[in-house]
Design an enzyme around this catalytic site. Structure first.
Site, PDB file in Angstrom:
ATOM      1  N   GLY A  15      -1.152  -4.453  -3.639  1.00 28.26           N
ATOM      2  CA  GLY A  15      -2.522  -4.567  -4.133  1.00 28.26           C
ATOM      3  C   GLY A  15      -2.827  -3.630  -5.284  1.00 28.26           C
ATOM      4  CB  CYS A 133     -14.136   3.977  -5.214  1.00 22.78           C
ATOM      5  SG  CYS A 133     -14.928   2.392  -4.924  1.00 22.78           S
ATOM      6  CG  HIS A 246     -16.559   2.714  -9.678  1.00 28.59           C
ATOM      7  ND1 HIS A 246     -16.132   1.474 -10.114  1.00 28.59           N
ATOM      8  CD2 HIS A 246     -16.395   2.713  -8.326  1.00 28.59           C
ATOM      9  CE1 HIS A 246     -15.711   0.772  -9.066  1.00 28.59           C
ATOM     10  NE2 HIS A 246     -15.861   1.499  -7.976  1.00 28.59           N
TER      11      HIS A 246
HETATM   12  P1  NAP Z   1      -6.089  -6.112  -3.293  1.00 27.47           P
HETATM   13  O1  NAP Z   1      -5.671  -5.849  -4.697  1.00 27.47           O
HETATM   14  O2  NAP Z   1      -6.692  -7.429  -2.954  1.00 27.47           O
HETATM   15  O3  NAP Z   1      -4.796  -5.878  -2.355  1.00 27.47           O
HETATM   16  C1  NAP Z   1      -4.829  -6.124  -0.974  1.00 27.47           C
HETATM   17  C2  NAP Z   1      -3.531  -5.654  -0.314  1.00 27.47           C
HETATM   18  O4  NAP Z   1      -3.623  -5.880   1.094  1.00 27.47           O
HETATM   19  C3  NAP Z   1      -2.305  -6.426  -0.809  1.00 27.47           C
HETATM   20  O5  NAP Z   1      -1.177  -5.570  -0.780  1.00 27.47           O
HETATM   21  C4  NAP Z   1      -2.177  -7.487   0.274  1.00 27.47           C
HETATM   22  O6  NAP Z   1      -0.861  -7.983   0.426  1.00 27.47           O
HETATM   23  C5  NAP Z   1      -2.539  -6.724   1.508  1.00 27.47           C
HETATM   24  N1  NAP Z   1      -2.950  -7.644   2.565  1.00 27.47           N
HETATM   25  C6  NAP Z   1      -3.994  -8.497   2.541  1.00 27.47           C
HETATM   26  N2  NAP Z   1      -4.006  -9.230   3.673  1.00 27.47           N
HETATM   27  C7  NAP Z   1      -2.963  -8.801   4.427  1.00 27.47           C
HETATM   28  C8  NAP Z   1      -2.440  -9.182   5.700  1.00 27.47           C
HETATM   29  N3  NAP Z   1      -2.997 -10.129   6.455  1.00 27.47           N
HETATM   30  N4  NAP Z   1      -1.347  -8.518   6.166  1.00 27.47           N
HETATM   31  C9  NAP Z   1      -0.740  -7.572   5.416  1.00 27.47           C
HETATM   32  N5  NAP Z   1      -1.188  -7.181   4.193  1.00 27.47           N
HETATM   33  C10 NAP Z   1      -2.287  -7.795   3.709  1.00 27.47           C
HETATM   34  O7  NAP Z   1      -7.140  -5.008  -2.774  1.00 27.47           O
HETATM   35  P2  NAP Z   1      -7.310  -3.453  -3.178  1.00 27.47           P
HETATM   36  O8  NAP Z   1      -8.380  -3.288  -4.167  1.00 27.47           O
HETATM   37  O9  NAP Z   1      -5.967  -2.868  -3.436  1.00 27.47           O
HETATM   38  O10 NAP Z   1      -7.951  -2.867  -1.847  1.00 27.47           O
HETATM   39  C11 NAP Z   1      -7.210  -2.640  -0.673  1.00 27.47           C
HETATM   40  C12 NAP Z   1      -8.018  -1.767   0.265  1.00 27.47           C
HETATM   41  O11 NAP Z   1      -8.372  -0.535  -0.370  1.00 27.47           O
HETATM   42  C13 NAP Z   1      -9.324  -2.360   0.764  1.00 27.47           C
HETATM   43  O12 NAP Z   1      -9.525  -1.949   2.090  1.00 27.47           O
HETATM   44  C14 NAP Z   1     -10.342  -1.748  -0.127  1.00 27.47           C
HETATM   45  O13 NAP Z   1     -11.620  -1.686   0.464  1.00 27.47           O
HETATM   46  C15 NAP Z   1      -9.778  -0.351  -0.300  1.00 27.47           C
HETATM   47  N6  NAP Z   1     -10.258   0.326  -1.478  1.00 27.47           N
HETATM   48  C16 NAP Z   1     -10.230  -0.263  -2.686  1.00 27.47           C
HETATM   49  C17 NAP Z   1     -10.722   0.450  -3.780  1.00 27.47           C
HETATM   50  C18 NAP Z   1     -10.716  -0.137  -5.134  1.00 27.47           C
HETATM   51  O14 NAP Z   1     -11.328   0.497  -6.014  1.00 27.47           O
HETATM   52  N7  NAP Z   1     -10.069  -1.272  -5.377  1.00 27.47           N
HETATM   53  C19 NAP Z   1     -11.206   1.711  -3.647  1.00 27.47           C
HETATM   54  C20 NAP Z   1     -11.205   2.299  -2.406  1.00 27.47           C
HETATM   55  C21 NAP Z   1     -10.734   1.592  -1.343  1.00 27.47           C
HETATM   56  P3  NAP Z   1      -0.428  -9.376  -0.309  1.00 27.47           P
HETATM   57  O15 NAP Z   1      -0.215  -9.028  -1.747  1.00 27.47           O
HETATM   58  O16 NAP Z   1       0.830  -9.723   0.406  1.00 27.47           O
HETATM   59  O17 NAP Z   1      -1.535 -10.346  -0.086  1.00 27.47           O
END
Ligand code: NAP
Length: 341
Positions: A15, A133, A246
């Site tokens: 991700g 974040c 942000h």
């Molecule tokens: P993202 O780009 O959509 O990536 C999601 C990740 O989770 C991918 O590696 C995906 O794997 C994996 N995943 C999804 N469904 C899954 C499943 N059923 N089993 C195993 N792995 C699964 O999202 P992201 O922005 O990186 O965010 C990920 C987390 O970090 C979230 O909880 C989000 O709230 C948190 N977060 C994000 C931010 C931000 O600024 N983006 C900041 C703080 C916290 P695949 O590629 O195989 O689908």
């Protein structure tokens, strides 16, 4: 610290945040003995690069954590609820980026520059939560003011990048901009409305009190991290067509008088903060300048002339770095320094 390094797992490695975790571990030369990259079945068979080497992505499941010292989770709240306890049971300390455990009274919620002492309070759950974040960057900038003048109330409006919704949202903004340039219809799937050339006063879902979950995260997490339930916090969180970074307009009412000059002096010396405040030269923090950087940038510092003890400031940071991956890796750095034998 162990000379041979530590066994690290990243859940959600494919991700937006997982990819940044790989980058941060590499850039900070984190001592790694082995690295296990976990994601959904969609990604099994793919490889990701770390220090020039290809590492195969494996399936995230309850059996994936044997021998792991630290598991960095960023695969969504449901996966954290499903697998973080299993990882902790297998002996790993989990640093969770999702919202799953942040408000659990028994789980520490940590920004290393602000409340590193909370890391010690594991109560055998083996899980540490990374804050939201938009909260993290505000905490880094406000902590020195809290210590110097006390804080009565915070009014914050955010201008949040689409990368906060993960890789699919980045694609959606890019696709809409391209469609607009070609005069084609813009499709919206990640957000309920077009995000290109627009601002959405809607991040996460709406609650009964009229606020969004994102807004209430800023309220509740601030009080937990500052260990003070009496601080008034009110937030309006807005998604804007920016890819990374942000920005936040923050108004603070302090308990005792603090001048803009004093706040600038504090920011100059604050850990994790970079002061960019030279309006005469058009210098102030910008999202485009924070991308890939580790600092939280602060500027536009001025006194709020409408109240006795008020300060306005503009706070910008890379939401994927300090807002997620960097903060998690910093927690891991404290763990290997002080807690993991
Ligand atoms: P993202 O780009 O959509 O990536 C999601 C990740 O989770 C991918 O590696 C995906 O794997 C994996 N995943 C999804 N469904 C899954 C499943 N059923 N089993 C195993 N792995 C699964 O999202 P992201 O922005 O990186 O965010 C990920 C987390 O970090 C979230 O909880 C989000 O709230 C948190 N977060 C994000 C931010 C931000 O600024 N983006 C900041 C703080 C916290 P695949 O590629 O195989 O689908």
């Amino acid at each position: 610290m162990r000379e041979e390094g530590y066994n690290i797992a990243i859940a959600g490695a494919t991700g937006a945040v997982g990819g940044a975790m790989l980058e941060v571990l590499e850039r900070r030369n984190f001592p790694i003995k082995s690295l296990r990259l976990l994601a959904s079945s969609r990604s099994v068979g793919k490889t990701l690069k770390f220090k020039g080497q290809d590492i195969a992505v494996e399936l995230l499941d309850a059996d994936a954590f044997a021998g792991i010292d630290i598991a960095l989770f960023s695969a969504g709240a449901q996966r954290s609820l499903d697998f973080a306890p299993a990882a902790a049971k297998a002996g790993a300390i989990v640093v969770d980026n999702s919202s799953a455990y942040r408000m659990d009274k028994e789980i520490p919620l940590v920004v290393p520059e602000v409340n590193p002492h909370a890391i010690a309070d594991l109560k055998n759950h083996g899980i540490i939560a990374n804050p939201n974040c938009s909260t993290i960057q505000m905490m880094v900038a406000l902590k020195p003011i809290l210590d110097k003048a006390g804080i009565k109330r915070i009014v914050v409006s955010t201008y949040q990048a689409v990368s906060g919704s993960g890789n699919p949202a980045i694609d959606e903004l890019k696709n809409q901009v391209q469609a607009y340039a070609k005069g084609e219809k813009m499709d919206a799937e990640v957000y309920p409305h077009q995000i290109a050339f627009n601002c959405l006063p809607h991040i996460d879902s709406f609650l009964d009190n009229g606020y969004t979950k994102e807004e209430m995260k800023m309220v509740n997490e601030t009080r937990k991290i500052f260990e003070d339930d009496t601080i008034g916090v009110t937030a309006t969180t807005v998604r804007v067509p920016v890819i990374y970074g942000h920005s936040e307009a923050v108004n603070i009412e302090t308990k005792s008088k603090i001048t803009a000059a004093e706040v600038k002096a504090l920011m100059k010396n604050a850990e994790g903060v970079e002061l960019v405040d030279n309006p005469a030269n058009n210098e102030y923090p910008l999202a485009i300048h924070c991308v890939g950087k580790f600092a939280t940038f602060v500027g536009r510092i001025r006194e709020d002339e409408s109240i006795e003890n008020g300060i306005n400031m503009w706070i910008v940071s890379d939401n994927i770095m300090k807002g997620a991956a960097l903060n998690a890796v910093q927690i891991a750095e404290v763990l290997i320094k002080d807690h993991i034998k």
